[in-house]
Design a protein around this motif. Structure first.
Motif, mmCIF file in Angstrom:
data_model
loop_
_atom_site.group_PDB
_atom_site.id
_atom_site.type_symbol
_atom_site.label_atom_id
_atom_site.label_comp_id
_atom_site.label_asym_id
_atom_site.label_seq_id
_atom_site.Cartn_x
_atom_site.Cartn_y
_atom_site.Cartn_z
ATOM 1 N N SER A 473 85.371 78.581 18.551
ATOM 2 C CA SER A 473 86.132 78.141 19.853
ATOM 3 C C SER A 473 86.086 79.282 20.652
ATOM 4 O O SER A 473 85.990 79.138 21.878
ATOM 5 N N TRP A 474 86.104 80.312 20.486
ATOM 6 C CA TRP A 474 85.849 81.849 21.265
ATOM 7 C C TRP A 474 84.594 82.669 21.125
ATOM 8 O O TRP A 474 83.885 82.901 21.831
ATOM 9 N N SER A 475 84.104 82.643 19.669
ATOM 10 C CA SER A 475 82.882 83.227 19.425
ATOM 11 C C SER A 475 81.583 82.656 20.028
ATOM 12 O O SER A 475 80.697 83.398 19.989
ATOM 13 N N ALA A 476 81.560 81.533 19.921
ATOM 14 C CA ALA A 476 80.373 80.788 20.093
ATOM 15 C C ALA A 476 80.246 80.344 21.517
ATOM 16 O O ALA A 476 79.791 79.378 21.925
ATOM 17 N N TRP A 477 80.362 81.427 22.399
ATOM 18 C CA TRP A 477 80.323 81.144 23.814
ATOM 19 C C TRP A 477 79.272 82.068 24.004
ATOM 20 O O TRP A 477 79.237 83.301 23.980
ATOM 21 N N VAL A 478 78.320 81.544 24.769
ATOM 22 C CA VAL A 478 77.177 82.367 25.347
ATOM 23 C C VAL A 478 76.552 82.493 26.525
ATOM 24 O O VAL A 478 75.704 83.087 27.004
ATOM 25 N N MET A 479 77.337 82.287 27.432
ATOM 26 C CA MET A 479 77.344 82.124 28.858
ATOM 27 C C MET A 479 77.305 83.549 29.704
ATOM 28 O O MET A 479 77.566 83.265 31.017
ATOM 29 N N GLY A 480 77.427 84.553 29.123
ATOM 30 C CA GLY A 480 77.925 85.764 29.860
ATOM 31 C C GLY A 480 77.085 86.224 31.064
ATOM 32 O O GLY A 480 77.243 86.332 32.015
#
Length: 866
Positions: A473-480
């Motif tokens: 829910s927090w680690s699989a965010w790729v949109m930086g």
């Protein structure tokens, strides 16, 4: 109408007269207290973006807690996970099949990387005074925001003592001056300590040096077997140098302390440095010698008089801080109270407008003190941290917090303070290229995930497969990369700096575009979606079971829409990469459309899994409303209405940064009264002593600190909780949004003015198009605006009353704004799945004019009938 204008002018004159001190006297632009700080959250911050200090202001045992913005644990480690390349297709297939728990397991076991490094405290400077039991009276400490100077004054017996401290950006030193009203009355002992490994030595009778070493590992979880690990060779080193000059007295050294006896005045000069030598170099094996920088800076500052050093500091600081002035009427009785007492009275129902102005100015002060050209970006706590194991590592949390730190940079007229973020993005681009190649098999572009550090970590956090608490829910965010790239484009819109756009911004934006084009996937029915996808830190429920990973979260798609629009416009402006631009245009048209859910809310997930009772702090799916610019009352009224419903469902009170974001959202919805209510909720007193944990040395969850009810500590720092600086920065940006917006095709004056702010004035704020705006208003109506055109171009102004441009041609606006530094009106595709009628938000159309401007010229705007 003439009679009406005369009455308005008279009312404004009377209001200005009655609140003269608020509108003209600088003495109230201070944080001040009747007692010393007992805990860190009561101390007051100083900084020059490199050195940070929290000054406790104690009369008997002064403590100055010190930070250096490059002092972190660890060393360069990519954390990239080569197992990810083969696992990604399996994960995507699991998502497509609705096997969301399977997708979670694949991610946790194959695609997570290491945790980030920790931002560390450097040292403490202690001054132990000897008053031999005498009574202390008339105590006061203050932080003067007009001059960035901390002062302490008190009386012992018949002697009045004064201390003033500041940290100079031009002279790269902390300087303290101690004086007494009678000769030979100053006696104290000085020492330097650190929570890290250190040794302090007195080089002579007036010179102390602390040499320290940072650990190579600081645990993320208390369950880890190794909490703090040092290494003989690896790990950052640092030094703190302190030199004293005394008048009429003497100094003596005793190994690791210096004693001052019988002095009339004392000057303390402190410099520091670390072995940090870049994001990609070992600080232990390839690091700089910190002694060289610290000694060089100390020698330079010692060659100058105190008056010269202070003047350098004031001239530098005031050149930034004095650009903006914000004035509201205030209650004189409240203004005479200490800051902590005012904070206790404010809460959600108080109306201490003087405190609200102070809070706004404090955000600008923190921005200047924490981020300057040549520094690294501000982290979760700016540059101020007291703990070896700070909450969330005091790192760069890049799914909202790092970005929020820079929201005030442009609209509060501090554009150059945005530069550290842009410089660091180049490091992320280097590491991020390797991350997507290793983890995802993507050969072009770059991105970063939700956590980073001084080593420009770009891989997903999560402790590989060892941490049972890690969650996609927090680690699989790729949109930086696409989100940060919108900062580059916004800087261009505010400054019009073509060379910046071409040389700095576009290469980074191109890399982000290439990544996103490769990351987007077909959903089987003609849409492009992100897969895997999360809505940061939130979960969705299906038949009572919670899940974290799906596809096409609204936040992902909103960032994609905003960034693709920015990239297309940038490519067109530069007339470059037409083929890539066309690829982006094609992808933009296929992006999964917005969805309005069953409750009339802006849907957060790919499917309508939104929970009516969800009050989660992240409302990231409203990205398109703010900081995005493509959901507006004018161009997308239905999506604006759905955004409002989402805000209403989530409620006002949350963590500090969440409430700061809400101020901006409500401002974009032109609801100034609600924005002010949320601001007041954020300026609610939190007593850190109540939650103080002696073992940790700070307010702590372990001592009962509630997690989801942010407020403000006595020193006006955001109580998240615990402390995070993004709430301060976000609220300051939001106050400007209440008073002026420029994200559409026009500059909107007073778009979200609260009723309680019926009279006021603001000067020096910045609009897109590189226009500087001054405004005065009364009875909630604009009575005067001054527009400085810094680079020329068409100026389009929207107001709540008809206006004219004095002695200059203007016309009612129509069609597209020809100034390329304003956004074009963009229609957004959406699907309405609501089971109830949308309550559209009323858009106050107002009056809009265009007038041509020349660079460097000033234009006065008055009500039409004046």
């Amino acid at each position: 109408m003439m009679k009406y204008s005369i009455i308005i002018s008279l009312l404004f004159f009377l209001s200005s007269y009655l609140t003269h001190q608020a509108f003209g006297d600088e003495k109230y632009n201070k944080l001040w207290y009747k007692n010393p700080a007992k805990v860190w959250e009561e101390a007051l911050p100083l900084g020059n973006a490199k050195t940070g200090a929290m000054v406790f202001g104690h009369y008997q045992h002064e403590r100055v807690q010190l930070n250096n913005n490059t002092l972190w644990s660890g060393y360069p480690q990519s954390g990239n996970n080569p197992k990810g390349k083969n696992a990604l297709p399996l994960l995507r297939q699991a998502v497509l099949e609705g096997e969301y728990n399977k997708a979670k397991d694949i991610w946790r076991n194959n695609l997570q990387g290491s945790y980030s490094a920790r931002y560390l405290p450097m040292a403490d400077l202690f001054l132990d005074f000897n008053y031999k039991g005498l009574f202390v009276k008339s105590y006061k400490r203050e932080l003067d925001l007009n001059h960035a100077v901390h002062k302490v004054s008190y009386q012992v017996g018949s002697v009045i003592y004064n201390r003033e401290t500041f940290i100079s950006y031009p002279d790269k030193a902390l300087v303290m001056k101690i004086t007494a009203s009678k000769p030979h009355a100053i006696n104290f002992t000085t020492r330097l300590t650190s929570k890290l490994r250190f040794k302090t030595s007195a080089l002579n009778n007036d010179y102390l040096v602390l040499k320290g070493k940072a650990p190579i590992h600081v645990a993320h979880r208390t369950s880890e077997p190794q909490q703090i690990v040092y290494d003989e060779q690896e790990g950052m080193t640092f030094e703190v140098h302190v030199k004293m000059k005394v008048e009429d007295g003497e100094t003596k050294s005793n190994y690791d302390e210096i004693t001052v006896n019988n002095a009339t005045s004392v000057f303390i000069y402190l410099t520091n440095a670390t072995s940090y030598n870049g994001f990609n170099k070992s600080p232990g094996l390839e690091g700089k010698n910190p002694e060289i920088e610290a000694v060089s800076n100390l020698n330079k500052v010692l060659a100058k008089s105190y008056e010269k050093i202070k003047n350098n500091h004031l001239n530098d600081y005031k050149s930034l801080f004095d650009r903006v002035q914000f004035k509201l009427p205030f209650d004189h009785k409240l203004n005479k109270l200490p800051t902590d007492e005012r904070l206790k009275r404010q809460g959600t129902k108080g109306n201490d407008q003087g405190l609200q102005v102070l809070y706004f100015n404090y955000g600008r002060y923190l921005m200047i003190s924490g981020s300057r050209p040549g520094s690294v970006p501000t982290n979760l706590q700016g540059i101020w941290n007291n703990l070896v194991q700070p909450p969330w590592g005091s790192n760069y949390t890049t799914n909202i917090n790092t970005q929020m730190n820079y929201w005030p940079a442009e609209n509060t007229n501090l554009s150059e303070l945005h530069q550290p973020l842009f410089d660091f993005m180049e490091f992320w681009a280097i590491n991020g290229k390797e991350t997507i190649k290793t983890n995802y098999g993507i050969e072009e572009g770059w991105t970063l995930h939700h956590n980073s550090d001084i080593w420009a970590k770009t891989s997903p956090s999560g402790g590989y497969d060892w941490d049972p608490i890690s969650d996609p829910s927090w680690s699989a965010w790729v949109m930086g990369s696409p989100w940060f790239s919108t900062h580059l484009y916004e800087h261009y819109l505010y400054t019009g700096d073509y060379n910046f756009l071409k040389q700095k911004a576009y290469p980074l934006m191109k890399g982000a575009a290439l990544f996103l084009l490769n990351w987007l996937q077909e959903d089987g029915i003609g849409n492009l979606v992100t897969n895997p996808s999360t809505s940061p830190e939130n979960l969705f429920k299906i038949e009572g079971k919670s899940y974290s990973i799906s596809m096409a979260s609204t936040m992902d798609m909103a960032i994609s829409k905003e960034f693709f629009l920015a990239f297309i416009r940038t490519s067109e402006t530069l007339q470059i990469d037409e083929a890539l631009r066309n690829r982006v245009k094609n992808a933009y048209q296929k992006l999964y459309p917005y969805q309005i859910g069953q409750f009339g809310q802006l849907q957060e997930w790919f499917q309508d899994w939104d929970d009516y009772y969800d009050t989660h702090r992240h409302i990231s799916h409203l990205f398109g409303l703010f900081p995005g610019t493509h959901i507006t009352l004018k161009s997308t009224p239905e999506l604006a209405a759905a955004s409002k419903k989402s805000l209403m469902l989530r409620g006002d009170v949350s963590t500090g940064w969440s409430m700061a974001w809400k101020i901006n959202w409500w401002s974009r919805l032109h609801d100034g009264n609600q924005a002010l209510r949320v601001l007041k909720s954020g300026i609610t007193y939190i007593n850190p002593r109540k939650y103080y944990n002696k073992e940790i040395g700070s307010a702590s969850f372990k001592s009962g600190l509630p997690f989801n009810a942010g407020g403000t500590y006595p020193n006006l720092l955001d109580a998240h909780p615990p402390f995070q600086i993004d709430g301060n920065y976000g609220a300051t940006a939001g106050i400007v949004e209440m008073l002026m917006q420029s994200h559409t095709d026009a500059i909107e004056l007073l778009p979200a003015l609260p009723q309680e702010w019926a009279v006021g004035e603001i000067k020096g704020i910045k609009a897109r198009g590189n226009f500087t705006i001054d405004m005065k208003w009364n009875a909630g109506k604009l009575i005067e605006a001054i527009v400085l055109s810094n680079i020329g171009g068409n100026c389009r102004i929207n107001t709540n009353i008809p206006v004219k441009v004095v002695n200059h041609n203007y016309q009612n606006s129509y069609g597209e704004n020809v100034n390329p530094l304003f956004n074009k009106i963009s229609k957004m595709n959406y699907k309405d799945n609501s089971k109830e009628a949308l309550a559209l938000v009323k858009n106050k159309e107002g009056y809009t004019i265009d007038f041509k401007t020349e660079a460097g010229k000033v234009y006065k705007i008055l009500p039409l009938n004046d």
